[in-house]
Structure formats: C-alpha cells, structure tokens
Write a protein that holds these residues in place. Structure first.
Motif, PDB file in Angstrom:
ATOM      1  N   ARG A 117      69.047  32.594 -10.668  1.00  0.00           N
ATOM      2  CA  ARG A 117      68.926  34.042 -10.718  1.00  0.00           C
ATOM      3  C   ARG A 117      68.129  34.436 -11.949  1.00  0.00           C
ATOM      4  O   ARG A 117      67.950  33.645 -12.868  1.00  0.00           O
ATOM      5  CB  ARG A 117      70.280  34.731 -10.693  1.00  0.00           C
ATOM      6  CG  ARG A 117      71.137  34.440 -11.897  1.00  0.00           C
ATOM      7  CD  ARG A 117      72.458  35.159 -11.778  1.00  0.00           C
ATOM      8  NE  ARG A 117      73.177  34.996 -13.024  1.00  0.00           N
ATOM      9  CZ  ARG A 117      74.335  35.530 -13.262  1.00  0.00           C
ATOM     10  NH1 ARG A 117      74.919  36.255 -12.361  1.00  0.00           N
ATOM     11  NH2 ARG A 117      74.939  35.346 -14.415  1.00  0.00           N
ATOM     12  N   ASP A 118      67.690  35.654 -11.967  1.00  0.00           N
ATOM     13  CA  ASP A 118      66.854  36.143 -13.048  1.00  0.00           C
ATOM     14  C   ASP A 118      67.587  36.070 -14.384  1.00  0.00           C
ATOM     15  O   ASP A 118      68.740  36.474 -14.499  1.00  0.00           O
ATOM     16  CB  ASP A 118      66.457  37.592 -12.756  1.00  0.00           C
ATOM     17  CG  ASP A 118      65.494  38.153 -13.775  1.00  0.00           C
ATOM     18  OD1 ASP A 118      65.441  39.383 -13.899  1.00  0.00           O
ATOM     19  OD2 ASP A 118      64.788  37.372 -14.434  1.00  0.00           O
ATOM     20  N   ALA A 119      66.911  35.557 -15.390  1.00  0.00           N
ATOM     21  CA  ALA A 119      67.516  35.407 -16.714  1.00  0.00           C
ATOM     22  C   ALA A 119      67.941  36.754 -17.305  1.00  0.00           C
ATOM     23  O   ALA A 119      68.813  36.805 -18.163  1.00  0.00           O
ATOM     24  CB  ALA A 119      66.545  34.705 -17.661  1.00  0.00           C
ATOM     25  N   GLY A 120      67.353  37.837 -16.842  1.00  0.00           N
ATOM     26  CA  GLY A 120      67.730  39.154 -17.328  1.00  0.00           C
ATOM     27  C   GLY A 120      69.173  39.510 -17.026  1.00  0.00           C
ATOM     28  O   GLY A 120      69.768  40.362 -17.682  1.00  0.00           O
ATOM     29  N   GLU A 121      69.762  38.870 -16.048  1.00  0.00           N
ATOM     30  CA  GLU A 121      71.149  39.114 -15.670  1.00  0.00           C
ATOM     31  C   GLU A 121      72.123  38.214 -16.429  1.00  0.00           C
ATOM     32  O   GLU A 121      73.333  38.338 -16.276  1.00  0.00           O
ATOM     33  CB  GLU A 121      71.334  38.858 -14.173  1.00  0.00           C
ATOM     34  CG  GLU A 121      70.490  39.735 -13.289  1.00  0.00           C
ATOM     35  CD  GLU A 121      70.609  39.336 -11.831  1.00  0.00           C
ATOM     36  OE1 GLU A 121      71.643  38.766 -11.436  1.00  0.00           O
ATOM     37  OE2 GLU A 121      69.650  39.587 -11.089  1.00  0.00           O
ATOM     38  N   CYS A 122      71.616  37.287 -17.206  1.00  0.00           N
ATOM     39  CA  CYS A 122      72.445  36.268 -17.850  1.00  0.00           C
ATOM     40  C   CYS A 122      72.754  36.603 -19.300  1.00  0.00           C
ATOM     41  O   CYS A 122      72.035  37.362 -19.947  1.00  0.00           O
ATOM     42  CB  CYS A 122      71.734  34.915 -17.820  1.00  0.00           C
ATOM     43  SG  CYS A 122      71.387  34.306 -16.170  1.00  0.00           S
ATOM     44  N   ILE A 123      73.799  35.999 -19.823  1.00  0.00           N
ATOM     45  CA  ILE A 123      74.089  36.048 -21.257  1.00  0.00           C
ATOM     46  C   ILE A 123      73.025  35.215 -21.956  1.00  0.00           C
ATOM     47  O   ILE A 123      72.674  34.136 -21.482  1.00  0.00           O
ATOM     48  CB  ILE A 123      75.489  35.486 -21.539  1.00  0.00           C
ATOM     49  CG1 ILE A 123      76.548  36.353 -20.858  1.00  0.00           C
ATOM     50  CG2 ILE A 123      75.732  35.360 -23.036  1.00  0.00           C
ATOM     51  CD1 ILE A 123      77.922  35.741 -20.857  1.00  0.00           C
ATOM     52  N   SER A 124      72.506  35.708 -23.069  1.00  0.00           N
ATOM     53  CA  SER A 124      71.453  34.990 -23.791  1.00  0.00           C
ATOM     54  C   SER A 124      71.866  34.748 -25.232  1.00  0.00           C
ATOM     55  O   SER A 124      72.494  35.607 -25.863  1.00  0.00           O
ATOM     56  CB  SER A 124      70.156  35.802 -23.786  1.00  0.00           C
ATOM     57  OG  SER A 124      69.679  35.960 -22.476  1.00  0.00           O
ATOM     58  N   PHE A 125      71.499  33.605 -25.752  1.00  0.00           N
ATOM     59  CA  PHE A 125      71.694  33.268 -27.157  1.00  0.00           C
ATOM     60  C   PHE A 125      70.312  33.001 -27.754  1.00  0.00           C
ATOM     61  O   PHE A 125      69.483  32.344 -27.125  1.00  0.00           O
ATOM     62  CB  PHE A 125      72.534  31.988 -27.304  1.00  0.00           C
ATOM     63  CG  PHE A 125      73.949  32.095 -26.803  1.00  0.00           C
ATOM     64  CD1 PHE A 125      74.952  32.572 -27.631  1.00  0.00           C
ATOM     65  CD2 PHE A 125      74.278  31.697 -25.519  1.00  0.00           C
ATOM     66  CE1 PHE A 125      76.262  32.666 -27.173  1.00  0.00           C
ATOM     67  CE2 PHE A 125      75.586  31.776 -25.051  1.00  0.00           C
ATOM     68  CZ  PHE A 125      76.582  32.265 -25.883  1.00  0.00           C
ATOM     69  N   ASP A 126      70.044  33.477 -28.973  1.00  0.00           N
ATOM     70  CA  ASP A 126      68.773  33.178 -29.630  1.00  0.00           C
ATOM     71  C   ASP A 126      68.666  31.700 -29.970  1.00  0.00           C
ATOM     72  O   ASP A 126      67.581  31.140 -30.042  1.00  0.00           O
ATOM     73  CB  ASP A 126      68.595  34.004 -30.908  1.00  0.00           C
ATOM     74  CG  ASP A 126      68.288  35.462 -30.602  1.00  0.00           C
ATOM     75  OD1 ASP A 126      67.807  35.751 -29.473  1.00  0.00           O
ATOM     76  OD2 ASP A 126      68.531  36.310 -31.477  1.00  0.00           O
ATOM     77  N   ALA A 127      69.775  31.064 -30.199  1.00  0.00           N
ATOM     78  CA  ALA A 127      69.856  29.622 -30.456  1.00  0.00           C
ATOM     79  C   ALA A 127      71.080  29.142 -29.683  1.00  0.00           C
ATOM     80  O   ALA A 127      71.644  29.886 -28.874  1.00  0.00           O
ATOM     81  CB  ALA A 127      70.005  29.348 -31.956  1.00  0.00           C
TER      82      ALA A 127
END
Length: 142
Positions: A117-127
């Motif tokens: 699925r699109d990464a825009g819907e996911c939790i993101s970590f800078d590292a």
C-alpha cells in the motif's frame, strides 16, 4: 556514479546521469528482492564499467528467460546485460551516492502483492525506531 553490492565485493561505475527508474511489482521481482518491487534502471553499455568482483557474480535463469545475477557472497542483485541489447539492468539500491532520478514507471501493478500500500498511509520513522519493541508496536497498530 559508483555502485556496489552489500558486501562491497562487486563494484561498478556508471558515467553520466542516471536515467529515471521503474519499479516492477511482478511475482518474479518480488521473490528476487524479497520486497514489494524492484527499483531499477537501464544504462547504456558504453556508460557502464565493472570495477571489481565479476568473479563473485552468480546467475539464475528460468526457462522463460527471466535472469537474476547476484553476488555469491552477500546475495545482492547486481547489474546484468539485457539479452541481445547494449543495455544493462541496474538495481537502483546499489548506488553509493544520491542522484536526481525518480521512479517514473510502475510495472505489473495488476499482480502487485495484496499487502502493498502507499507509504503515505504508513507510520514513518526518519531512522530506525529506538527499539525493537517500538517497531513491533508500530507494526501491530491498526
């Protein structure tokens, strides 16, 4: 632009600008990368040069013609020449430097993994997260 496999045993150099990239989401590319897609480009043979490690490259080819070249030490996919053409397939993740090319084409979306699925819907970590527990909690969040 320099490129190398994970262990650094296979190295190559590309002269000039890196062309834009494509991502292929077919089942063969998913299995070869262990991911949702491969990201790669094609480079003219005249702009490509092996630096070291060609003796470490192994190949797998299906009867259909699908070919995967990889480092026999670390397993990273490595560039290979396209059958009957003056082009080399180059995995984008092997590049050592930042470059301006972008993914401009997605192939085989009809057979993309159902879990992609699109990464825009996911939790993101800078590292990476601060702990494995934090990653587990993020993964299990619905």
């Amino acid at each position: 632009m320099d490129g190398e496999c994970l262990c650094g045993g296979v190295k190559f150099k590309i002269e000039g600008n890196i062309p834009n990239l494509y991502q292929c989401h077919c089942s063969l590319c998913r299995k070869a990368t262990g991911s949702s897609a491969n990201a790669a480009t094609f480079v003219e043979q005249e702009n490509f040069r092996w630096v070291s490690g060609q003796d470490k490259i192994s190949s797998f080819q299906k009867p259909t013609g699908y070919r995967s070249d990889f480092c026999s030490v670390c397993g990273s996919p490595v560039p290979n020449q396209i059958r009957g053409m003056e082009l080399l397939w180059v995995p984008a993740g092997l590049m050592e430097e930042s470059f301006k090319a972008a993914v401009t084409v997605h192939l085989h979306m009809g057979s993309a993994a159902s879990w992609e699925r699109d990464a825009g819907e996911c939790i993101s970590f800078d590292a990476g997260p601060e702990s494995l527990a934090a990653l587990k909690n993020a993964i299990n969040r619905t």
